[in-house]
Scaffold this motif. Structure first.
Motif, short mmCIF file in Angstrom:
data_model
loop_
_atom_site.label_atom_id
_atom_site.label_comp_id
_atom_site.label_asym_id
_atom_site.label_seq_id
_atom_site.Cartn_x
_atom_site.Cartn_y
_atom_site.Cartn_z
N GLU A 176 0.72 -1.29 0.04
CA GLU A 176 -0.07 0.01 -0.10
C GLU A 176 0.75 1.08 -0.05
O GLU A 176 0.42 2.33 -0.91
N ASP A 177 1.91 1.31 0.94
CA ASP A 177 2.88 2.37 1.06
C ASP A 177 3.43 2.66 -0.36
O ASP A 177 4.14 3.79 -0.67
N ASN A 178 3.78 1.88 -1.27
CA ASN A 178 4.38 2.05 -2.48
C ASN A 178 3.63 1.70 -3.85
O ASN A 178 4.16 1.58 -4.88
N GLY A 179 2.25 2.04 -3.72
CA GLY A 179 1.45 1.74 -4.69
C GLY A 179 1.41 0.46 -5.44
O GLY A 179 1.19 0.37 -6.71
N TYR A 180 1.51 -0.63 -4.51
CA TYR A 180 1.58 -1.98 -4.99
C TYR A 180 2.72 -2.10 -6.34
O TYR A 180 2.73 -3.15 -6.98
N ASN A 181 3.76 -1.51 -6.24
CA ASN A 181 5.00 -1.38 -6.96
C ASN A 181 6.11 -1.36 -6.25
O ASN A 181 6.61 -0.33 -6.07
N LEU A 182 6.81 -2.45 -6.08
CA LEU A 182 8.16 -2.29 -5.10
C LEU A 182 9.35 -2.19 -5.93
O LEU A 182 10.50 -2.67 -5.50
N ARG A 183 9.30 -1.86 -7.40
CA ARG A 183 10.63 -1.92 -8.14
C ARG A 183 11.55 -1.25 -7.42
O ARG A 183 12.80 -1.64 -7.70
N ARG A 184 11.41 0.00 -6.78
CA ARG A 184 12.45 0.94 -6.20
C ARG A 184 12.74 0.67 -4.50
O ARG A 184 13.58 1.46 -4.05
N VAL A 185 12.14 -0.12 -4.18
CA VAL A 185 12.23 -0.60 -2.73
C VAL A 185 13.24 -1.68 -2.60
O VAL A 185 13.06 -2.70 -2.66
N VAL A 186 14.41 -1.26 -2.25
CA VAL A 186 15.60 -2.17 -2.15
C VAL A 186 15.54 -3.14 -0.77
O VAL A 186 15.64 -4.27 -0.97
N ASP A 187 15.08 -2.50 0.13
CA ASP A 187 15.15 -3.27 1.33
C ASP A 187 13.50 -3.65 1.79
O ASP A 187 12.84 -3.04 2.65
N ILE A 188 12.95 -4.79 0.94
CA ILE A 188 11.46 -5.06 1.20
C ILE A 188 11.52 -5.92 2.48
O ILE A 188 11.96 -7.00 2.50
N PRO A 189 10.47 -5.66 3.51
CA PRO A 189 10.46 -6.43 4.85
C PRO A 189 9.82 -7.76 4.31
O PRO A 189 8.80 -7.88 3.70
N GLY A 190 10.50 -8.74 4.56
CA GLY A 190 9.94 -10.23 4.52
C GLY A 190 9.99 -10.64 5.85
O GLY A 190 10.36 -10.05 7.12
N THR A 191 9.84 -11.84 6.01
CA THR A 191 9.71 -12.95 7.22
C THR A 191 10.95 -13.87 7.32
O THR A 191 10.96 -14.53 8.16
N GLY A 192 11.61 -13.75 6.20
CA GLY A 192 12.72 -14.75 6.19
C GLY A 192 13.97 -15.02 7.04
O GLY A 192 13.95 -14.18 7.78
N PRO A 193 14.60 -15.92 6.93
CA PRO A 193 15.64 -16.00 7.89
C PRO A 193 16.94 -15.11 7.67
O PRO A 193 17.63 -15.20 8.59
N PHE A 194 17.04 -14.30 6.82
CA PHE A 194 18.18 -13.37 6.56
C PHE A 194 17.52 -11.92 6.09
O PHE A 194 16.50 -11.82 5.75
N LYS A 195 18.10 -11.12 6.72
CA LYS A 195 17.64 -9.51 6.43
C LYS A 195 18.94 -8.76 5.81
O LYS A 195 20.11 -9.11 5.95
N SER A 196 18.60 -7.71 4.99
CA SER A 196 19.74 -7.05 4.36
C SER A 196 20.40 -6.25 5.14
O SER A 196 19.66 -5.48 6.20
N LYS A 197 21.41 -6.11 5.14
CA LYS A 197 22.47 -5.09 6.02
C LYS A 197 23.19 -4.43 5.21
O LYS A 197 23.23 -3.20 5.58
N ARG A 198 23.80 -4.66 4.03
CA ARG A 198 24.46 -3.71 3.41
C ARG A 198 24.46 -4.06 1.65
O ARG A 198 24.63 -5.32 1.80
N ARG A 199 24.41 -3.28 0.68
CA ARG A 199 24.43 -3.53 -0.70
C ARG A 199 25.12 -2.72 -1.45
O ARG A 199 25.08 -1.52 -1.03
N VAL A 200 26.02 -3.20 -2.07
CA VAL A 200 27.05 -2.26 -2.79
C VAL A 200 26.64 -2.70 -4.47
O VAL A 200 26.75 -3.93 -4.91
N GLU A 201 26.29 -1.83 -5.38
CA GLU A 201 25.69 -2.22 -6.47
C GLU A 201 26.85 -2.78 -7.32
O GLU A 201 27.94 -2.30 -7.33
N ASN A 202 26.38 -4.09 -8.09
CA ASN A 202 27.18 -4.77 -8.91
C ASN A 202 28.57 -5.45 -8.15
O ASN A 202 29.43 -5.79 -8.78
N GLU A 203 28.43 -5.45 -6.72
CA GLU A 203 29.46 -6.04 -6.18
C GLU A 203 29.14 -6.93 -5.10
O GLU A 203 29.52 -8.30 -5.13
N VAL A 204 28.44 -6.49 -4.09
CA VAL A 204 28.13 -7.60 -2.91
C VAL A 204 26.67 -7.21 -2.59
O VAL A 204 26.50 -5.82 -2.40
#
Length: 562
Positions: free
Chosen positions: A212-240
Motif C-alpha cells: 500500500e505504501d508503494n502503490g503496489y509496485n516495489l521496483r524501487r524498494v531495495v529493502d522489502i520487509p520479509g519474514t525470512g531467515p536473513f535480513k539485508s545489511k548492506r548492498r554495493v551495486e554490482n559488487e556484493v
C-alpha cells in the motif's frame, strides 16, 4: 512412474497424512507433472520443523556465495531473472515451499503449517503460524498473504508478474480470520498444479502495508520487509549484497549461518571460476564447465549439473515489418543451426538442442525424432533451402538490412549473437547490428518493444506446458517478449489446461507445437543445464536434482562445517 502412482493411489489418505506428520510434516509427489495424483486433501503439519539434512549441524559463520545478482529492479514478484531472486530469496518465506533437502521434489509447510483441499477441488484452505514477524517488527497475518497473492494472481495496472497465469482459475482469495487464507477456484484444477504454483520460490510473502505504501509496485524498494531467515545489511551495486541472520526467525534453530555475502559474478565467467578455485568464495552458481571439471578433480570440492527451467532464445518483434510475417520468422528459425549454437558455448555453458517444449520433459518430441525435423538436422542444407523460399515468398528475397539486435551482457548471449549474426548474413543476407546492454536495459527495451531481435532467456515455474505456454506464448502473456499472437494456438490453450486424459492432452500439445514450428513465437537456440560448484564444508543443500534454481533459495538449512 505409472506403476508408482497406481500403488500410491491405493494408500488411505488419512493414514498417509498422519504418517507424513510423524515424519516431520512433508509429503512427496512427482511435482514435475502438472496432473499428478496423490496430493493429500488434508494435511496437518503443525508439528513440522525444518532442520538440516545432516546430523549435528554447526551454527555460525558467513557463507560467501558467488552468483549473478544485478537485478533489473527490486520487485522480485515482477522479475523473471535469477539476478533478483538469487540473492533476495533468503529474505522471504512462502505460504508453502519446496524442500531444500531433496532438491525441491517435496512440498512442505512454511508460513502455513496445515491445509485442506475441498472435495470439489475448488477451495484451498491454509492455516498460518502465529507470532511470525516481518523484519520491521510487524506481525504476519492472513491479510498480508491475501494481498501478496491478490497482486500475483491479478496484477494491478502498471504491474506485470510472470507467474500470474498460474492462478488464472483462482476467482477469489479470502482471509476468513487472522490466521486463515482461502483460495477459491472458478473451476477445479489438479491439486498438484495449484499446490506447485503456490509453492513456487518466486511467491515470497510481503506486507500488505508495504504494498500500500508503494502503490503496489516495489521496483524501487531495495529493502522489502520479509519474514525470512536473513535480513539485508548492506548492498554495493554490482559488487556484493550482505545479509545478516534474522535473530527473531520463527523457525527456531534456523538459520545456522550468521550471514551470507552474495558476490556479483557473471554467469559462466572466468572470473567466477577463478574466485571459486582460489577459495575467495565458498559456493558458485552458473559456473562454466571447465571450472566444474577442475572442481571435481580437486580434493575438498564438489560440482553437479542440473536441468534449468529456462529456454535460451531470440525474440522477434512481431510489431515491426517485415518481422510480423510468419514466413519471415520461420525462415529465421530454420537458419539457426542449433547443433552448432550448442557447440559454440560448450566450454562456457552446458546446453542441449530443443524446440518450443522442454526437451527433457515427457511432453517433448523425442530427441531422435526432433533431430529429423527440418531446422534441427545436423545438415542444414534443407533448412536453408526452405528458408530462402519462405523469404522470397514474403517479398524479401534480397534480404533485410539494419535490424537492431538486442543482446544481454552475458558471455553465452554475446557468443550466440555473433554466431546468429553470421548465420543470418550468410544464409539469407539479413544484416543485423548488435547492441549489447546490461540486464535492466534489456528488460526495459523488451517491455517497450525497443528492438527488432533480442537474444536472452526466459524462465518458467513448472515443467508443465500449462505454465509456460500461457506465460511465454499466449497473446499478452507476461513473458511473451515478441508480442506474438496466433489465434489457433490460443484456442488450444484451454484444452491443454483442462484435459486430464494424458494421451489426449499430449495430442493437443503436439498440435500446438506444430503451429509454433510454422509460426514461431520465439527462435529457440537451446535449453540449459547449469553447474553448481562448492567446497565440501558447505553443508545443508542438495542441488543435484533441481528443476531450475528458483525454488530452493532460502539458505536456512545451509551450514559451514569448519
Amino acid at each position: 512412474m505409472q506403476d508408482h502412482e497406481s500403488k500410491r493411489s491405493r494408500v488411505n489418505r488419512r493414514k498417509f497424512v498422519k504418517g507424513a506428520a510423524a515424519m516431520g510434516g512433508a509429503f512427496a509427489f512427482p511435482w514435475h507433472l502438472a496432473h499428478a495424483q496423490g496430493v493429500p486433501n488434508e494435511f496437518d503439519g503443525s508439528k513440522f520443523q525444518l532442520k538440516a539434512p545432516e546430523p549435528n549441524p554447526k551454527s555460525g559463520g558467513v557463507l560467501k556465495y558467488a552468483i549473478t545478482s544485478r537485478p533489473p529492479h527490486f520487485d522480485f514478484h515482477q522479475s523473471g531473472t535469477i539476478n533478483s531472486l538469487g540473492s533476495q530469496g533468503c529474505m522471504f518465506d512462502n505460504l508453502i515451499r519446496r524442500d531444500p533437502r531433496d532438491s525441491g521434489k517435496t512440498i512442505i509447510p512454511d508460513l502455513a503449517h496445515s491445509w485442506e483441499i475441498a472435495k470439489d477441488g475448488k477451495t484451498y484452505t491454509f492455516h498460518l503460524r502465529k507470532d511470525v514477524q516481518f523484519h520491521d517488527g510487524a506481525e504476519l497475518t492472513s491479510e498480508d498473504v491475501k494481498a501478496t497473492f491478490d497482486r500475483i494472481a491479478k496484477p494491478p495496472s502498471g504491474v506485470s508478474i510472470p507467474r500470474s497465469t498460474l492462478f488464472a482459475s483462482v476467482s477469489e482469495i479470502t482471509a476468513p480470520d487472522k490466521y486463515t487464507v482461502q483460495f477459491k477456484l472458478a473451476e477445479p484444477r489438479p491439486a498438484a498444479f495449484i499446490m506447485s504454483a503456490i509453492a513456487s520460490g518466486w511467491n515470497g510473502i510481503v506486507r500488505k502495508k508495504t504494498l500500500e505504501d508503494n502503490g503496489y509496485n516495489l521496483r524501487r524498494v531495495v529493502d522489502i520487509p520479509g519474514t525470512g531467515p536473513f535480513k539485508s545489511k548492506r548492498r554495493v551495486e554490482n559488487e556484493v549484497w550482505v545479509m545478516e541472520k534474522n535473530a527473531s526467525y520463527w523457525n527456531k534453530g534456523l538459520p545456522y549461518l550468521d550471514g551470507i555475502e552474495f558476490y556479483h559474478a557473471l554467469p559462466f565467467s572466468p572470473e567466477l571460476g577463478s574466485a571459486l578455485l582460489s577459495n575467495r568464495v565458498d559456493y558458485g552458481r552458473i559456473v562454466d564447465p571447465v571450472t566444474a571439471r577442475k572442481a571435481k578433480a580437486t580434493p575438498g570440492m564438489s560440482s553437479t549439473d542440473f536441468y534449468q527451467s529456462v529456454i535460451q532464445g531470440t525474440w522477434v518483434n512481431n510489431k515491426k515489418k517485415p518481422l510480423d510475417d510468419p514466413r519471415v520468422r520461420r525462415a529465421l528459425h530454420l537458419v539457426f543451426d542449433k547443433p552448432v549454437l550448442v557447440d559454440v558455448v560448450k566450454d562456457v555453458a552446458p546446453m542441449m538442442v530443443g524446440g518450443f517444449i522442454y526437451p527433457f520433459s515427457e511432453f517433448a518430441t523425442p530427441k531422435d525424432e526432433l533431430a529429423k525435423r527440418v531446422g534441427y538436422q545436423a545438415d542444414s542444407t534443407a533448412a536453408i533451402k526452405e528458408a530462402k523460399a519462405l523469404l522470397a515468398a514474403a517479398g524479401q528475397s534480397g534480404g533485410i538490412k539494419g535490424l537492431d539486435f538486442l543482446v544481454r551482457e552475458v558471455a553465452t548471449f554475446k557468443l550466440w549473437a555473433q554466431a546468429i549474426q553470421a548465420m543470418l548474413q550468410q544464409a539469407l543476407n539479413i544484416q543485423t547490428n548488435l547492441r549489447t546492454v546490461v540486464e535492466s536495459v534489456w528488460f526495459d527495451d523488451i517491455k517497450t518493444g525497443n528492438f527488432d531481435l533480442a537474444v536472452g532467456a526466459v524462465v518458467s515455474t513448472l515443467l508443465d506446458p500449462s505454465d509456460y505456454f500461457n506465460a511465454w506464448y499466449k497473446k499478452d502473456g507476461p513473458q511473451n517478449y515478441g508480442f506474438w499472437y496466433n489465434e489457433a494456438f490460443d484456442a488450444l490453450l484451454p484444452k491443454i489446461d483442462t484435459e486430464v486424459d494424458p494421451e489426449k492432452r499430449l495430442a493437443v500439445i503436439r498440435e500446438a507445437e506444430m503451429i509454433m514450428e510454422q509460426d514461431p513465437p520465439v527462435l529457440p537456440i537451446c535449453w540449459e543445464k547449469i553447474n553448481d560448484v562448492w567446497y565440501n564444508y558447505v553443508k545443508g543443500h542438495n542441488p543435484k536434482d533441481y528443476f531450475g534454481i528458483y525454488d530452493c533459495v532460502r539458505f536456512d538449512t545451509f551450514w559451514l562445517d569448519k
